[in-house]
Write a protein that holds these residues in place. Structure first.
Motif: not given
Length: 75
Positions: A1-8, A10-18, A56-60
């Motif tokens: 669960m913690v790993d999935e939260h961390g992946r979310k 990371d994906r959220c910050l990378a996507e927002t930056a892009v 997108n982060c909120q939805h994720d």
């Protein structure tokens, strides 16, 4: 669960930056070529990218049982 939260996160910050940088770039292009070097297209484009990344982060984070399009059943 913690790993999935961390992946979310990371994906959220990378996507927002892009998306923010892409909106900023498009805003610069539109400001230079179409709007006679005004600054509002730059801020509008970067704000649009930031808002799309945030949505997108909120939805994720609000759909905790979706992992890349598959449903995970609760134990």
């Amino acid at each position: 669960m913690v790993d999935e939260h961390g992946r979310k996160w990371d994906r959220c910050l990378a996507e927002t930056a892009v998306k923010t940088v892409t909106g900023l770039g498009l805003g610069i292009v539109f400001a230079v070529f179409f709007f006679k070097r005004r600054t509002w297209p730059v801020s509008f484009g970067s704000g649009l990218g930031l808002g799309m990344g945030y949505a997108n982060c909120q939805h994720d984070f609000r759909s905790p049982y979706l992992i890349h399009g598959r449903m995970v059943k609760d134990k």
